[in-house]
Design a protein around this motif. Structure first.
Motif, short mmCIF file in Angstrom:
data_model
loop_
_atom_site.label_atom_id
_atom_site.label_comp_id
_atom_site.label_asym_id
_atom_site.label_seq_id
_atom_site.Cartn_x
_atom_site.Cartn_y
_atom_site.Cartn_z
N SER A 88 4.61 30.54 11.43
CA SER A 88 3.91 31.40 12.39
C SER A 88 4.85 32.49 12.89
O SER A 88 6.08 32.33 12.87
CB SER A 88 3.38 30.58 13.58
N CYS A 89 4.26 33.59 13.31
CA CYS A 89 5.04 34.75 13.81
C CYS A 89 4.20 35.46 14.84
O CYS A 89 2.97 35.53 14.72
CB CYS A 89 5.39 35.67 12.64
N CYS A 90 4.85 36.02 15.88
CA CYS A 90 4.07 36.66 16.95
C CYS A 90 4.94 37.59 17.78
O CYS A 90 6.17 37.60 17.65
CB CYS A 90 3.48 35.59 17.88
N VAL A 91 4.28 38.38 18.61
CA VAL A 91 4.94 39.04 19.74
C VAL A 91 4.39 38.38 21.00
O VAL A 91 3.22 37.99 21.06
CB VAL A 91 4.70 40.57 19.78
N GLU A 92 5.25 38.24 22.01
CA GLU A 92 4.89 37.49 23.21
C GLU A 92 5.28 38.28 24.45
O GLU A 92 6.39 38.81 24.54
CB GLU A 92 5.59 36.13 23.22
N TRP A 93 4.35 38.37 25.40
CA TRP A 93 4.63 38.97 26.70
C TRP A 93 4.79 37.84 27.71
O TRP A 93 3.90 37.01 27.88
CB TRP A 93 3.52 39.90 27.14
N LYS A 94 5.94 37.83 28.39
CA LYS A 94 6.21 36.81 29.39
C LYS A 94 5.93 37.36 30.78
O LYS A 94 6.07 38.55 31.03
CB LYS A 94 7.67 36.35 29.30
N GLY A 95 5.57 36.47 31.69
CA GLY A 95 5.30 36.89 33.05
C GLY A 95 6.52 37.43 33.76
O GLY A 95 6.43 37.95 34.86
N THR A 96 7.68 37.32 33.12
CA THR A 96 8.93 37.83 33.71
C THR A 96 9.23 39.25 33.21
O THR A 96 10.38 39.66 33.18
CB THR A 96 10.09 36.90 33.34
N SER A 97 8.19 39.99 32.79
CA SER A 97 8.34 41.37 32.33
C SER A 97 9.28 41.46 31.13
O SER A 97 10.22 42.26 31.11
CB SER A 97 8.84 42.29 33.46
N GLN A 98 9.03 40.64 30.13
CA GLN A 98 9.83 40.67 28.91
C GLN A 98 8.92 40.55 27.69
O GLN A 98 8.08 39.66 27.62
CB GLN A 98 10.85 39.53 28.90
N LEU A 99 9.10 41.48 26.76
CA LEU A 99 8.37 41.44 25.49
C LEU A 99 9.32 40.95 24.42
O LEU A 99 10.42 41.48 24.26
CB LEU A 99 7.82 42.83 25.15
N SER A 100 8.90 39.92 23.67
CA SER A 100 9.73 39.34 22.63
C SER A 100 8.94 39.20 21.34
O SER A 100 7.71 39.17 21.35
CB SER A 100 10.25 37.96 23.04
#
Length: 412
Positions: A326-338
């Motif tokens: 699996s592969c993805c981009v993730e937005w965290k509630g701590t203002s970080q895009l990974s």
């Protein structure tokens, strides 16, 4: 140099609490490093039975738990920053400074962002709309619950329906209850349509100003005209995937057209399936094994999410991106895009994409993620294997009911 004041441009999300969606108030930092309002944490832990599920005192962001309730101490630095931000926001509502006032160098401010006052007003309007929508959703859930429960316990701190439930059941006939539910559902639909229209209108009417002109100044464009909408360059390869109900987690629910997935307010009693995820994730039915495909996901109604692809054989108790298939981009509630690829995280920045475009080229073995506005901006690209079909995959952080991801129509 010791007394030099450097302008720092912050958004409310940078100093926000993901529980109440407001500025941090009496911020408390947990051992894992995440910060929240103290009262929000206490209320959340109390409502969930001290964390529950064998993981007491869980962090709302990373779910790290502790054996004993952490001692909540005020993070004075965060409190000072939040207070300064509040004061600066209030000052934006006052009259503009005299023309002779010094202006910070333009280079210190990120380009292509709206003026702080305009951004604050737009943000407040959108937040009010979202809060109203969530409130109506809660009322709909209450009325539906009342239809299924003819008898309610005495109101108390552990009774979610409380006094409102007793009033409705004691004074409202079943026919009137159906009318109330019908009216609330109509309001709910209108609020969602209005909120979606406002966001689309805001995105369409934003016009980016050029950099400050040099001595050989040139005329500015007509700012009264909206920026033209450009067709997506990926439109010829656009697909319209739909959520697979057999893989749907019991903490999620989908719309009738299988285009919107939402965190449910209570666990759903779906039929048992060995393909169902144990955490708030879902795959799409479409198995992509060759050629080129493109689809877009509207993420603006979800506070913490991940979108990408996964094989059908992905473990149903693992999180998207944390497996080799699996592969993805993730937005965290701590203002970080990974980005997550081959169980490795790559931090991409702190800018949140409202709409994510996903380009899958199985002929070249490439997967790319784009931030979609008037045009596509590349966020991350990696290689993928076509040895097994890939499915569009989604993860919604299940802490906040009402969070949703929408499979969006691609502009043509």
């Amino acid at each position: 140099m010791a007394g030099l004041a450097v302008p720092v441009w912050l958004a409310e999300d940078d100093l926000g609490c993901i529980i109440c969606q407001g500025l941090l108030d009496w911020p408390a930092t947990l051992p894992c490093g995440h910060s929240f309002c103290r009262d929000c944490l206490k209320n959340l832990w109390g409502a969930r039975g001290a964390g529950g599920a064998g993981r007491p005192w869980t962090c709302p962001t990373c779910r790290e738990g502790a054996a004993q309730q952490p001692r909540l101490r005020k993070n004075t630095l965060l409190q000072e920053l939040a207070d300064k931000y509040s004061r600066a926001l209030r000052e934006l509502g006052e009259d503009a400074a005299p023309a002779s006032s010094p202006v910070p160098a333009r280079a210190a401010r990120p380009p292509h962002r709206p003026a702080p006052r305009q951004a604050a007003v737009q943000k407040n309007i959108m937040e009010v709309g979202r809060e109203l929508t969530e409130l109506v959703e809660q009322l709909v859930d209450i009325v539906r619950s009342l239809q299924n429960q003819r008898c309610l316990a005495e109101p108390g701190p552990d009774n979610e329906l409380g006094l409102l439930g007793m009033l409705v059941t004691s004074n409202t006939s079943e026919g009137k209850m159906r009318d109330v539910l019908h009216d609330l559902e109509e309001i709910q639909v209108k609020l969602r349509e209005n909120l979606t229209w406002k966001e689309a209108s805001e995105e369409q009417t934003q016009v980016e100003l050029p950099e400050a002109p040099s001595s050989s100044s040139c005329p500015l464009p007509n700012q009264s005209l909206p920026a033209p909408k450009k067709a997506s360059r990926f439109a010829p390869w656009a697909i319209n995937p739909t959520f697979d109900l057999q893989t749907l987690s019991c903490s999620l629910e989908v719309s009738k057209d299988c285009q919107i997935v939402t965190v449910a307010h209570c666990p759903q009693s779906y039929p048992w399936s060995c393909e169902r995820f144990s955490i708030s994730q879902v795959l799409c039915s479409q198995a992509l094994s060759s050629g080129q495909q493109y689809w877009e996901v509207d993420t603006r109604h979800c506070s913490h999410w991940a979108v990408g692809v996964a094989s059908w054989g992905m473990s149903r108790d693992r999180i998207l991106g944390r497996t080799i298939d699996s592969c993805c981009v993730e937005w965290k509630g701590t203002s970080q895009l990974s980005a997550w690829h081959m169980v490795k995280e790559t931090v991409l920045g702190s800018d949140r994409p409202g709409v994510v475009g996903i380009w899958l080229d199985l002929e070249e073995g490439k997967l790319a993620f784009y931030s979609v506005a008037n045009q596509e901006k590349l966020l991350y690209e990696c290689t993928v294997s076509a040895s097994a079909p890939l499915h569009p995959a989604f993860w919604l952080y299940g802490l906040q009911p009402g969070n949703s991801l929408i499979i969006k129509q691609v502009r043509v």
